[in-house]
Design a protein around this motif. Sequence first.
Motif, PDB file in Angstrom:
ATOM      1  N   LYS A 114    -107.603  80.636  29.044  1.00 21.63           N
ATOM      2  CA  LYS A 114    -108.870  79.913  29.019  1.00 21.63           C
ATOM      3  C   LYS A 114    -109.058  79.020  30.243  1.00 21.63           C
ATOM      4  CE  LYS A 114    -108.833  80.195  24.025  1.00 21.63           C
ATOM      5  NZ  LYS A 114    -108.642  79.498  22.746  1.00 21.63           N
ATOM      6  N   TRP A 159    -110.413  82.950  20.725  1.00 19.35           N
ATOM      7  CA  TRP A 159    -111.400  81.876  20.805  1.00 19.35           C
ATOM      8  C   TRP A 159    -111.881  81.405  19.436  1.00 19.35           C
ATOM      9  CZ3 TRP A 159    -112.954  79.668  25.415  1.00 19.35           C
ATOM     10  CH2 TRP A 159    -112.673  80.374  26.595  1.00 19.35           C
ATOM     11  N   ARG A 224    -116.859  77.935  22.803  1.00 18.72           N
ATOM     12  CA  ARG A 224    -116.764  79.384  22.949  1.00 18.72           C
ATOM     13  C   ARG A 224    -117.920  79.943  23.769  1.00 18.72           C
ATOM     14  NH1 ARG A 224    -117.569  81.651  17.704  1.00 18.72           N
ATOM     15  NH2 ARG A 224    -118.624  79.700  17.172  1.00 18.72           N
ATOM     16  N   PRO A 247    -116.320  86.155  22.177  1.00 22.64           N
ATOM     17  CA  PRO A 247    -115.976  84.853  21.588  1.00 22.64           C
ATOM     18  C   PRO A 247    -117.106  84.297  20.718  1.00 22.64           C
ATOM     19  CG  PRO A 247    -115.341  84.919  23.894  1.00 22.64           C
ATOM     20  CD  PRO A 247    -116.158  86.155  23.642  1.00 22.64           C
TER      21      PRO A 247
END
Length: 551
Positions: A114, A159, A224, A247
């Motif tokens: 991420k 996510w 997200r 996500p």
Amino acid sequence: MTKHAFFLIVIGSLLTRFSATAQTTPTYSWTNLPKIAQPTFRRDTTNIIAFGAKPDGVSLNTQAINKAISTCSQKGGGVVLVPAGIWLTGPIVLKSNVNLHLKKAATLLFTTDKNQYALVEGVYEGKRAARNQSPVSGTNLANVAITGQGILDGNGDVWRAVHKSQLTESQWKEKVESGGVLKDDGKTWYPSEQFKKASTENRSMLLAPGKTPQDFADMKDFLRPNLVVLTNCKKVLLEGVTFQNSPAWCLHPLMCQDLTLRNVTTKNPEYAHNGDGMDIESCKNFLIEGCTLDVGDDAICIKSGKDEEGRKRGMPTENGIIRNNTVYNGHGGFVVGSEMSGGARYLFVSNCTFMGTDKGLRFKSVRGRGGVVEHIYAKDIFMKNIAQEAIFFDMYYFVKFATDGERDERPVVNEGTPVFRNMRFENIVCTGAKKGIFVRGLPEMAIQTIAMANMVLETEKGVELVDASGIRLDNINLLSTSTKPVINVTNSSNLTFNNIQYPANTDVLFSIDGERSKAINVTNTDTSKARTKTEFTHGAVEKSLLLTTTK
């Protein structure tokens, strides 16, 4: 010049402007559908391998792919080719005049790291919000496409939160063993402690004045991204590709013009929270055809901003053709709302199949949204095993009613009052649903002027109309198994039921409720098959209904 002469000049000027506007505003119909311009590209092809990309599923190809796209655009555009293989990558930024083409067996797999996704200003349910950068994005582009027969996979499971009740025992065990953290009651899995904290504290991601995306760094994991976000682009084509495992929302064109989604597949797990298929927001001139959707939330969804921000944007989603699509799982097959504050109009839905969705044709809003939704036309819609309603209108989206079941009935009309009106649905078949038709407006703003014709609805319950006006049902076969009543009307007026068919020995055909119910006409309908033709409750009177029947 006299005041009278000046007044006439001003009025003449306004009339001229109005006349010019009226002449340039098209009136669409099934024989005069909107025209959607298509993008065109040079034949030059750029292979991402030439920029060092490796299809081994391990090497991070973000830089190589983005360099290929930028170089192609700078040279005047063309095709950026993604050959067969698994191409691990971070966020991809599209450019004008570029067709990102995925060969069959090519997968763009977006990394689970991420940190590769920057915090950016984005949009959440029509409002400015902090988000993680989308795996695929593009802003202010012209002539842009994603085509081919490959797959874009958003790796969405890392996510999303998920509830234990949404998974099998083995799936839940696997999820818990994969890492993450559990809610204190042990019934919800979160990807991280940061996600859990933001979720349980109900923290907002909206960008209030003076806030920047970087101010949300302590809840980054919670923000997200949508898989594909295209903002203010012209001549957009998504064709042939599978978009999956997002996500959040899968495809989100925002304020785009001349948009085509053709033969696209969108896939999200059934448990994917906010796992919409396509959210077409404030777009003009668009075509969605031949697509297959199997998602965790609404499938084909029309939006135009939320509440005051949406009204200020003032960009309706308009001039759309939605045809020849199949939806398997989803909260709704074709959906308008609930963020529809900029309005929606001139949408044509035809030859679509919904198999196992929660609802079929779904229209939703709530006080405070505002916006006008009108000129929506649907025909040749086929539904099977719909969990709830086949045709659904509700102005009380996510409203919790009082424990006694009574609704807030403040008769206030203002800029936040949503309007749904002027629609026609015809040639619709549904085999299996909890309810055939459900329409619930507001006491201060009825859902109005909806014509429905030529339908066969095999459902548990037939029709329920609440705070509706000008609804007309023609040639409707209500094969409802719950026969008390087949048609329930509450505080609604100016209704026409023509040639209604229903099961023999029905307990009650019409139940009329509420003192505001009036001007209900029933024609060409054999009422003799019902044990009780009509009943009147809660202030409704017999003269509110006029039977002109065959028997």
